[in-house]
Design a protein around this motif. Structure first.
Motif, mmCIF file in Angstrom:
data_model
loop_
_atom_site.group_PDB
_atom_site.id
_atom_site.type_symbol
_atom_site.label_atom_id
_atom_site.label_comp_id
_atom_site.label_asym_id
_atom_site.label_seq_id
_atom_site.Cartn_x
_atom_site.Cartn_y
_atom_site.Cartn_z
ATOM 1 N N LEU A 193 54.749 -2.987 -35.088
ATOM 2 C CA LEU A 193 55.011 -2.016 -34.010
ATOM 3 C C LEU A 193 55.601 -2.654 -32.746
ATOM 4 N N PRO A 194 55.074 -3.784 -32.270
ATOM 5 C CA PRO A 194 55.723 -4.418 -31.112
ATOM 6 C C PRO A 194 57.155 -4.861 -31.440
ATOM 7 N N GLU A 195 57.329 -5.379 -32.657
ATOM 8 C CA GLU A 195 58.651 -5.847 -33.095
ATOM 9 C C GLU A 195 59.660 -4.687 -33.103
ATOM 10 N N LYS A 196 59.196 -3.505 -33.483
ATOM 11 C CA LYS A 196 60.062 -2.316 -33.521
ATOM 12 C C LYS A 196 60.185 -1.659 -32.145
ATOM 13 N N GLY A 197 59.514 -2.220 -31.160
ATOM 14 C CA GLY A 197 59.631 -1.693 -29.797
ATOM 15 C C GLY A 197 58.852 -0.413 -29.558
ATOM 16 N N LEU A 198 57.859 -0.135 -30.411
ATOM 17 C CA LEU A 198 57.107 1.123 -30.286
ATOM 18 C C LEU A 198 55.931 1.023 -29.326
ATOM 19 N N THR A 199 55.596 -0.184 -28.909
ATOM 20 C CA THR A 199 54.460 -0.373 -27.999
ATOM 21 C C THR A 199 54.944 -1.107 -26.761
ATOM 22 N N VAL A 200 54.721 -0.539 -25.597
ATOM 23 C CA VAL A 200 55.134 -1.223 -24.359
ATOM 24 C C VAL A 200 54.037 -1.154 -23.295
ATOM 25 N N ALA A 201 54.227 -1.940 -22.250
ATOM 26 C CA ALA A 201 53.262 -2.016 -21.150
ATOM 27 C C ALA A 201 52.991 -0.624 -20.571
ATOM 28 N N GLY A 202 51.729 -0.374 -20.274
ATOM 29 C CA GLY A 202 51.346 0.885 -19.641
ATOM 30 C C GLY A 202 51.011 1.994 -20.620
ATOM 31 N N TYR A 241 60.193 -9.993 -23.754
ATOM 32 C CA TYR A 241 59.896 -9.545 -25.124
ATOM 33 C C TYR A 241 60.206 -8.063 -25.280
ATOM 34 N N MET A 242 59.755 -7.270 -24.310
ATOM 35 C CA MET A 242 59.953 -5.807 -24.425
ATOM 36 C C MET A 242 61.432 -5.452 -24.329
ATOM 37 N N LYS A 243 62.170 -6.145 -23.463
ATOM 38 C CA LYS A 243 63.611 -5.857 -23.332
ATOM 39 C C LYS A 243 64.348 -6.201 -24.620
ATOM 40 N N GLU A 244 63.873 -7.262 -25.276
ATOM 41 C CA GLU A 244 64.521 -7.672 -26.518
ATOM 42 C C GLU A 244 64.230 -6.679 -27.653
ATOM 43 N N HIS A 245 63.027 -6.082 -27.650
ATOM 44 C CA HIS A 245 62.616 -5.278 -28.806
ATOM 45 C C HIS A 245 62.629 -3.780 -28.572
ATOM 46 N N SER A 246 62.612 -3.342 -27.319
ATOM 47 C CA SER A 246 62.396 -1.914 -27.095
ATOM 48 C C SER A 246 63.405 -1.317 -26.125
ATOM 49 N N THR A 247 63.681 -0.042 -26.317
ATOM 50 C CA THR A 247 64.534 0.676 -25.366
ATOM 51 C C THR A 247 63.677 1.573 -24.483
ATOM 52 N N MET A 272 54.173 -15.324 -26.480
ATOM 53 C CA MET A 272 53.787 -13.941 -26.787
ATOM 54 C C MET A 272 52.983 -13.896 -28.083
ATOM 55 N N ASP A 273 53.389 -14.714 -29.065
ATOM 56 C CA ASP A 273 52.652 -14.711 -30.335
ATOM 57 C C ASP A 273 51.209 -15.167 -30.129
ATOM 58 N N GLY A 327 44.813 3.662 -32.776
ATOM 59 C CA GLY A 327 45.200 3.420 -34.153
ATOM 60 C C GLY A 327 43.972 3.405 -35.031
ATOM 61 N N ALA A 328 44.111 4.010 -36.217
ATOM 62 C CA ALA A 328 42.995 3.988 -37.158
ATOM 63 C C ALA A 328 43.023 2.657 -37.895
ATOM 64 N N ASP A 329 42.809 1.623 -37.120
ATOM 65 C CA ASP A 329 42.656 0.261 -37.618
ATOM 66 C C ASP A 329 42.075 -0.531 -36.456
ATOM 67 N N SER A 330 41.042 -1.298 -36.731
ATOM 68 C CA SER A 330 40.304 -1.926 -35.633
ATOM 69 C C SER A 330 41.135 -2.923 -34.831
ATOM 70 N N HIS A 331 42.176 -3.492 -35.451
ATOM 71 C CA HIS A 331 42.974 -4.485 -34.726
ATOM 72 C C HIS A 331 44.107 -3.880 -33.891
ATOM 73 N N THR A 332 44.033 -2.581 -33.669
ATOM 74 C CA THR A 332 44.989 -1.897 -32.791
ATOM 75 C C THR A 332 44.971 -2.495 -31.381
ATOM 76 N N CYS A 333 43.907 -3.169 -31.025
ATOM 77 C CA CYS A 333 43.813 -3.810 -29.698
ATOM 78 C C CYS A 333 44.894 -4.874 -29.455
ATOM 79 N N THR A 334 45.651 -5.222 -30.490
ATOM 80 C CA THR A 334 46.698 -6.252 -30.386
ATOM 81 C C THR A 334 47.701 -6.003 -29.252
ATOM 82 N N TYR A 335 48.053 -4.725 -29.009
ATOM 83 C CA TYR A 335 49.156 -4.414 -28.081
ATOM 84 C C TYR A 335 48.792 -4.664 -26.617
ATOM 85 N N GLY A 336 47.544 -5.009 -26.374
ATOM 86 C CA GLY A 336 47.142 -5.443 -25.038
ATOM 87 C C GLY A 336 47.921 -6.670 -24.578
#
Lengths: 420, 161
Positions: A107-116, A237-243, A208-209, A121-130
């Motif tokens: 999801l971060p790679e596809k630019g679907l998660t950004v700051a703010g 990172y966000m500019k590279e991956h997300s619009t 970032m990784d 997510g129905a998965d416990s590791h959804t906390c990753t996007y922090g």
């Protein structure tokens, strides 16, 4: 009273000027996520709700990743259920096997998660996007169903623990060692119901990784979320991956924290969590007796990113895994797989006697692609080492960084690259 | 509303992998999940559990994965209530959302023994160990959560709104 970074994001999404710890709020969601295990249950629950369809076809992500490519007929039925729901509801962000990846890397790679953002997510590791400065947290399938139907979720506003990171990590020590060190220090319920807010000048020295890895395992300390400030690296990172537009929130100077810790990154060592809890940590120099192992897994939503693979390749280059060792390497997304191929990392892995798999969560949760037999031990870059997590109830999982996992594959016992 | 049953007792950090191992997550059928409930921590649980029985555990019950299959399997196995010192937060949400009664009560979690007959009054939060005669006051739910519980889960709560 000042607000933490998490509280500010939640207040903005609840349409409130301020919130305080313990307050129950209803917040607007920017993204609702599910995988092939949790989505079928959510889809069934959503069918019981009196709604016409999903709240927003662009704000739902469905990522079959746990048991794909389908491991058996029942898993195939689950994936079919998710696929049909995605088609029927015209879900924009449904990822079929050839374009997929492990959800929290994808999801971060596809630019679907950004700051703010506020993300459930129905998965416990959804906390990753922090890692990107978003509020994201794991929920169950019924919450996912309600999120998909209404675009809202209820939250109890969390209090927070502040981790002040200073300095720079030594060679071969990475984000995984930082988070294992913290879990070892505060325990698997040390941050129960709370935010883990990371601050300090040491963050600039973390890739970032590394940050994704640290935020990813906040749940292993019981945390509701883990979150990093938004600095130049995160913006890049966000500019590279997300619009998408992102919003930067900062904690108030007078924000209140339940506890505060300062960690000098330069003092950390390779850290390994022994069975059967992530809090049972030892540093590499505290391991005085040989711990012989049968399998190594390098991958997962915790450590399957390109930096992780580069470190593993650096250790495995020109060496060969121990006789009888099964070393399984799983790039977390198709894009990471491709990048690893272009950089020659896959060749290094295969020449070293490792096997490289298509992206899947498979072995991490004892699904498939690397199940342990009775009495076997695995050093794994994954996130949990509970009883029976990767197979037989009498097997053992040791959690470690990619550097330690790769070095251990070569020696056949828990080792750091410095010991090669 | 009250629940009465005999107690199955467990320790700290009972994780969702031992409540319902991932090897069974290729199913989402409650009845099928129930046949493997607690399998990796107590292989005789399914054989011994009777409708209405109660699970009592120490801190951080349900830690780990977000799999709703965990509270679903417990509920489908016939368990009427889980009492713990503390619950992991995703499990806590999931239990409320699917209508599995849970009570946080550190004193009861420590004092109650395996096999005791226990009664839980959900309206007052009072837990009675009928075997020892001891009573405990469980943590009451915030009003908002009580509404979800009274609606028997989040789906009905949303439908009723």
């Amino acid at each position: 009273m000042g607000m933490t970074m998490t509280q500010k994001i939640l207040a903005a999404h609840a349409g409130l000027e301020s919130v305080e710890a313990g307050q129950l709020i209803e917040a607007d969601l920017d993204l609702v996520l599910g995988n092939d295990i949790t989505s079928p249950v959510a889809i069934k629950e959503m069918e019981k709700m009196q709604v016409d369809g999903v709240f927003h076809k662009d704000k739902i992500a469905l990522v079959p990743d746990h048991f794909v490519p389908n491991k058996d007929i029942k898993s195939a039925e689950h994936c079919k259920c998710v696929r049909e729901f995605a088609i029927k509801n015209q879900i924009t962000n449904y990822f079929e096997v050839g374009e997929m990846g492990i959800e929290h890397a994808l999801l971060p790679e596809k630019g679907l998660t950004v700051a703010g953002d506020v993300i459930i997510g129905a998965d416990s590791h959804t906390c990753t996007y922090g890692a990107l400065g978003a509020f994201s947290t794991g929920v169950g399938s019924t919450d996912m169903a309600a999120g998909m139907a209404t675009g809202k979720a209820w939250f109890k506003v969390p209090s927070a623990i502040k981790f002040n990171l200073t300095g720079k990590l030594p060679e071969w020590v990475s984000g995984k060692d930082v988070i294992l060190h913290i879990i070892g220090m505060i325990g698997v319920d040390g941050a129960l119901y709370k935010s883990m807010e990371f601050v300090g000048d040491g963050i600039a020295n973390l890739s970032m990784d590394d940050r994704f890895t640290i935020a990813n395992m906040a749940i292993e300390a019981g945390g509701k979320n883990g979150i990093f400030p938004v600095d130049e690296k995160a913006i890049e990172y966000m500019k590279e991956h997300s619009t998408r537009q992102f919003t930067v929130y900062e904690a108030d100077e007078d924000a209140v924290y339940d506890e505060e810790y300062t960690i000098d990154l330069s003092t950390l060592k390779s850290t390994i969590a022994f069975p059967h809890l992530p809090e049972n940590t030892k540093t590499i120099d505290e391991i005085t007796e040989d711990v012989k192992i049968d399998q190594v897994v390098i991958g997962s939503c915790t450590n399957g990113r390109i930096d992780d693979l580069r470190i593993a390749a650096k250790v495995l280059e020109g060496r060969h895994v121990a006789k009888g060792m099964r070393c399984i390497i799983i790039p977390a997304t198709q894009a990471i797989y491709m990048q690893a191929m272009e950089e020659g990392l896959l060749k290094t892995f295969i020449q070293a006697g490792a096997v490289v798999s298509t992206p899947t969560c498979g072995p991490c949760l004892g699904g498939y692609m690397g199940i342990l037999a009775e009495g076997e031990r695995c050093v794994s870059t994954t996130n949990r080492n509970f009883v029976g997590r990767m197979g037989h109830v009498n097997s053992e999982v040791y959690l470690a960084s990619p550097a330690v996992a790769a070095a251990s594959a070569i020696t056949g016992k828990i080792s750091s690259p410095n010991q090669l | 509303m009250k629940a009465t049953g005999s107690v199955f007792k467990y320790g700290d950090n009972v994780d969702t992998d031992v409540i319902i191992p991932a090897r069974y997550l290729n199913s989402s059928d409650p009845a099928e999940l129930a046949t493997h409930c607690m399998e990796d921590i107590d292989k005789d649980f399914v054989k011994n559990v009777k409708k209405g029985d109660i699970i009592v555990a120490n801190k951080n019950f349900g830690c780990g994965s977000s799999r709703e299959h965990a509270p679903i399997s417990i509920k489908a196995a016939g368990v009427s209530c889980v009492i713990a010192e503390t619950f992991a937060r995703i499990f806590y949400r999931n239990a409320i959302n699917i209508g599995l009664p849970i009570v946080e009560c550190p004193e009861a979690a420590v004092a109650i023994s395996a096999g005791d007959e226990v009664e839980v009054d959900f309206d007052s939060g009072v837990i009675t160990d009928k075997t020892t005669g001891q009573t405990f006051q469980g943590q009451p739910f915030p009003e908002f959560m009580q509404k979800i519980i009274k609606a028997e889960g989040l789906v009905n709560y949303i439908n009723n709104k």
